[in-house]
Design a protein around this motif. Structure first.
Motif, PDB file in Angstrom:
ATOM      1  N   THR A   5      32.696 -26.606  -8.935  1.00  0.00           N
ATOM      2  CA  THR A   5      32.178 -27.389  -7.947  1.00  0.00           C
ATOM      3  C   THR A   5      31.901 -26.671  -6.601  1.00  0.00           C
ATOM      4  OG1 THR A   5      34.500 -27.822  -7.398  1.00  0.00           O
ATOM      5  CG2 THR A   5      33.866 -28.968  -9.114  1.00  0.00           C
ATOM      6  N   GLN A   6      31.120 -27.455  -5.658  1.00  0.00           N
ATOM      7  CA  GLN A   6      30.837 -27.112  -4.522  1.00  0.00           C
ATOM      8  C   GLN A   6      32.090 -26.714  -3.721  1.00  0.00           C
ATOM      9  OE1 GLN A   6      28.701 -29.918  -2.573  1.00  0.00           O
ATOM     10  NE2 GLN A   6      26.649 -29.178  -3.269  1.00  0.00           N
ATOM     11  N   GLN A   7      33.358 -27.560  -3.564  1.00  0.00           N
ATOM     12  CA  GLN A   7      34.455 -27.046  -3.153  1.00  0.00           C
ATOM     13  C   GLN A   7      35.189 -25.908  -3.733  1.00  0.00           C
ATOM     14  OE1 GLN A   7      35.996 -28.967  -0.422  1.00  0.00           O
ATOM     15  NE2 GLN A   7      37.021 -26.864  -0.265  1.00  0.00           N
ATOM     16  N   GLN A   8      35.157 -25.518  -4.908  1.00  0.00           N
ATOM     17  CA  GLN A   8      35.685 -24.666  -5.821  1.00  0.00           C
ATOM     18  C   GLN A   8      34.921 -23.330  -5.118  1.00  0.00           C
ATOM     19  OE1 GLN A   8      35.188 -25.761  -9.708  1.00  0.00           O
ATOM     20  NE2 GLN A   8      37.707 -26.406  -9.875  1.00  0.00           N
ATOM     21  N   LEU A   9      33.648 -23.343  -5.216  1.00  0.00           N
ATOM     22  CA  LEU A   9      32.915 -21.989  -4.587  1.00  0.00           C
ATOM     23  C   LEU A   9      33.112 -21.811  -3.114  1.00  0.00           C
ATOM     24  CD1 LEU A   9      31.057 -19.744  -4.756  1.00  0.00           C
ATOM     25  CD2 LEU A   9      29.101 -21.578  -4.595  1.00  0.00           C
ATOM     26  N   ALA A  10      33.315 -23.033  -2.430  1.00  0.00           N
ATOM     27  CA  ALA A  10      33.494 -22.890  -1.010  1.00  0.00           C
ATOM     28  C   ALA A  10      34.909 -22.170  -0.671  1.00  0.00           C
ATOM     29  CB  ALA A  10      33.715 -24.257  -0.180  1.00  0.00           C
ATOM     30  N   ASP A  11      35.907 -22.528  -1.481  1.00  0.00           N
ATOM     31  CA  ASP A  11      37.304 -21.897  -1.364  1.00  0.00           C
ATOM     32  C   ASP A  11      37.258 -20.335  -1.710  1.00  0.00           C
ATOM     33  OD1 ASP A  11      38.421 -24.437  -0.681  1.00  0.00           O
ATOM     34  OD2 ASP A  11      39.027 -24.867  -2.739  1.00  0.00           O
ATOM     35  N   MET A  12      36.388 -20.231  -2.775  1.00  0.00           N
ATOM     36  CA  MET A  12      36.421 -18.615  -3.259  1.00  0.00           C
ATOM     37  C   MET A  12      35.675 -17.805  -2.177  1.00  0.00           C
ATOM     38  SD  MET A  12      35.427 -19.380  -7.314  1.00  0.00           S
ATOM     39  CE  MET A  12      35.252 -17.748  -7.581  1.00  0.00           C
ATOM     40  N   ALA A  13      34.703 -18.357  -1.482  1.00  0.00           N
ATOM     41  CA  ALA A  13      33.717 -17.621  -0.607  1.00  0.00           C
ATOM     42  C   ALA A  13      34.397 -17.693   1.019  1.00  0.00           C
ATOM     43  CB  ALA A  13      32.363 -18.081  -0.565  1.00  0.00           C
ATOM     44  N   VAL A  14      35.304 -18.621   0.926  1.00  0.00           N
ATOM     45  CA  VAL A  14      35.881 -18.742   2.563  1.00  0.00           C
ATOM     46  C   VAL A  14      34.779 -19.384   3.285  1.00  0.00           C
ATOM     47  CG1 VAL A  14      37.323 -17.901   4.262  1.00  0.00           C
ATOM     48  CG2 VAL A  14      37.160 -16.721   2.115  1.00  0.00           C
ATOM     49  N   MET A  15      34.400 -20.624   2.711  1.00  0.00           N
ATOM     50  CA  MET A  15      33.179 -21.367   3.485  1.00  0.00           C
ATOM     51  C   MET A  15      33.653 -22.626   3.353  1.00  0.00           C
ATOM     52  SD  MET A  15      30.004 -19.381   1.944  1.00  0.00           S
ATOM     53  CE  MET A  15      28.588 -20.258   2.894  1.00  0.00           C
ATOM     54  N   THR A  16      32.949 -23.867   4.134  1.00  0.00           N
ATOM     55  CA  THR A  16      33.247 -25.287   3.761  1.00  0.00           C
ATOM     56  C   THR A  16      32.344 -25.617   2.549  1.00  0.00           C
ATOM     57  OG1 THR A  16      31.607 -25.645   5.483  1.00  0.00           O
ATOM     58  CG2 THR A  16      33.888 -25.185   6.147  1.00  0.00           C
ATOM     59  N   ARG A  17      32.515 -26.843   1.957  1.00  0.00           N
ATOM     60  CA  ARG A  17      31.897 -27.347   1.000  1.00  0.00           C
ATOM     61  C   ARG A  17      30.791 -27.876   1.717  1.00  0.00           C
ATOM     62  NH1 ARG A  17      29.718 -31.411  -0.240  1.00  0.00           N
ATOM     63  NH2 ARG A  17      30.421 -32.307   1.634  1.00  0.00           N
ATOM     64  N   SER A  18      30.639 -28.444   2.922  1.00  0.00           N
ATOM     65  CA  SER A  18      29.311 -28.841   3.308  1.00  0.00           C
ATOM     66  C   SER A  18      28.516 -28.078   3.827  1.00  0.00           C
ATOM     67  CB  SER A  18      29.667 -29.768   4.572  1.00  0.00           C
ATOM     68  OG  SER A  18      30.205 -29.020   5.755  1.00  0.00           O
ATOM     69  N   HIS A  19      28.879 -26.768   4.163  1.00  0.00           N
ATOM     70  CA  HIS A  19      28.072 -25.444   4.197  1.00  0.00           C
ATOM     71  C   HIS A  19      27.396 -25.448   3.049  1.00  0.00           C
ATOM     72  CE1 HIS A  19      27.573 -21.348   6.283  1.00  0.00           C
ATOM     73  NE2 HIS A  19      26.523 -22.073   6.277  1.00  0.00           N
ATOM     74  N   ILE A  20      28.140 -25.154   1.981  1.00  0.00           N
ATOM     75  CA  ILE A  20      27.740 -24.826   0.736  1.00  0.00           C
ATOM     76  C   ILE A  20      26.551 -25.816   0.246  1.00  0.00           C
ATOM     77  CG2 ILE A  20      27.952 -24.796  -1.959  1.00  0.00           C
ATOM     78  CD1 ILE A  20      29.188 -22.376  -0.100  1.00  0.00           C
ATOM     79  N   ALA A  21      26.666 -27.146   0.691  1.00  0.00           N
ATOM     80  CA  ALA A  21      25.815 -28.455   0.355  1.00  0.00           C
ATOM     81  C   ALA A  21      24.682 -28.094   0.985  1.00  0.00           C
ATOM     82  CB  ALA A  21      26.438 -29.631   0.824  1.00  0.00           C
ATOM     83  N   HIS A  22      24.965 -27.841   2.229  1.00  0.00           N
ATOM     84  CA  HIS A  22      23.322 -27.557   3.099  1.00  0.00           C
ATOM     85  C   HIS A  22      22.656 -26.310   2.626  1.00  0.00           C
ATOM     86  CE1 HIS A  22      24.229 -30.740   6.229  1.00  0.00           C
ATOM     87  NE2 HIS A  22      25.497 -30.273   6.313  1.00  0.00           N
ATOM     88  N   ILE A  23      23.214 -25.468   2.007  1.00  0.00           N
ATOM     89  CA  ILE A  23      22.444 -24.183   1.735  1.00  0.00           C
ATOM     90  C   ILE A  23      21.776 -24.769   0.449  1.00  0.00           C
ATOM     91  CG2 ILE A  23      22.623 -21.872   0.586  1.00  0.00           C
ATOM     92  CD1 ILE A  23      25.164 -21.496   2.595  1.00  0.00           C
TER      93      ILE A  23
END
Length: 264
Positions: free
Chosen positions: A19-37
């Protein structure tokens, strides 16, 4: 095969079952940042892209093939306009024009009507609607917090009639006196200052890193790199320290508006 950077990232994430949240946790980012990218609204910094590569085991693809940040401003600003709505703080530096979110209808029409190459009345009206829609972020009495640093040229260069200028400057004064925006003027007699090269917009968000946007002739650049954003924030702070106080800035705005009123 995905045709854009963000779509390719989404494809790789979903292929990995994340999920976006799981990737965000692994990459030390926020879910919303992943969503915007993934939606094409943000370009990750080089370091963010490296962390995404590590998280997704994609080698160095995401860090090696970052999209170019420099594109035509008219096309690229759509992403900035969307981000503007999400910002909790916006700091503007205007070199030649009143910032779009502070423009009155008649001032905006005067600016858009001078487009080159010329545009049709219908196209001018379409752009005007978009410009005025941006200003509606100030309808909220609190968010975003807005600071505007205006080069004195913004006040002195007449766009439209003297009456249009008087109305525009009075509008800025009203917003400042209502404590909806904070306004400072960089006077001519200051000479050189750190923001003389172009206009600048700084934006902060609740759940994602800050960004900076600079714009010149037919070009706009959105800065996501923490080092670049920090440098531009520092330039803004340094320029602001040399500007007139808000009290003196409002006095100058009022006096200039009065002069335009006499000419009108």
């Amino acid at each position: 095969m995905a045709t854009t950077y963000g779509a390719w990232l989404k494809q790789q994430r979903e292929a990995a079952g994340l999920t976006q949240q799981q990737l965000a946790d692994m990459a030390v980012m926020t879910r919303s940042h992943i969503a915007h990218i993934e939606a094409g609204r943000r370009i990750p910094s080089k370091e963010d892209a490296r962390r995404l590569d590590r998280a997704l085991n994609t080698g160095d693809v995401l860090s090696s093939f970052l999209p170019r940040e420099e594109v035509a401003a008219a096309d690229y600003f759509e992403a900035v306009r969307l981000l503007e709505r999400q910002a909790v703080m916006i700091r503007e530096f205007a070199l030649s024009f009143v910032p779009g979110i502070l423009q009155t209808k008649r001032y905006a029409r005067a600016v858009l009507g001078k487009a080159f190459p010329p545009v049709s009345k219908e196209e001018c009206d379409r752009r005007l609607v978009t410009r005025l829609e941006r200003a509606r972020i100030l309808d909220d009495p609190v968010t975003p917090v807005v600071w505007a640093l205006l080069d004195e040229a913004v006040l002195r260069r007449p766009l439209g009639s003297a009456d249009v200028m008087a109305e525009q400057l009075a509008h800025i004064v009203r917003l400042a006196e209502a404590e909806r925006v904070r306004v400072h003027v960089m006077p001519f007699d200051m000479g050189f200052h750190p923001l003389m090269e172009s206009m600048l917009t700084l934006m902060w968000f609740e759940d994602q890193p800050p960004l900076a946007y600079g714009e010149g002739l037919r070009m706009g650049k959105l800065h996501d790199s923490p080092s670049a954003v920090h440098e531009l924030q520092s330039r803004y702070d340094l320029a602001l320290s040399d500007a007139l106080s808000q009290r003196d800035s409002l006095a100058l705005l009022k006096a200039t508006a009065k002069d335009y009123g006499h000419h009108g």
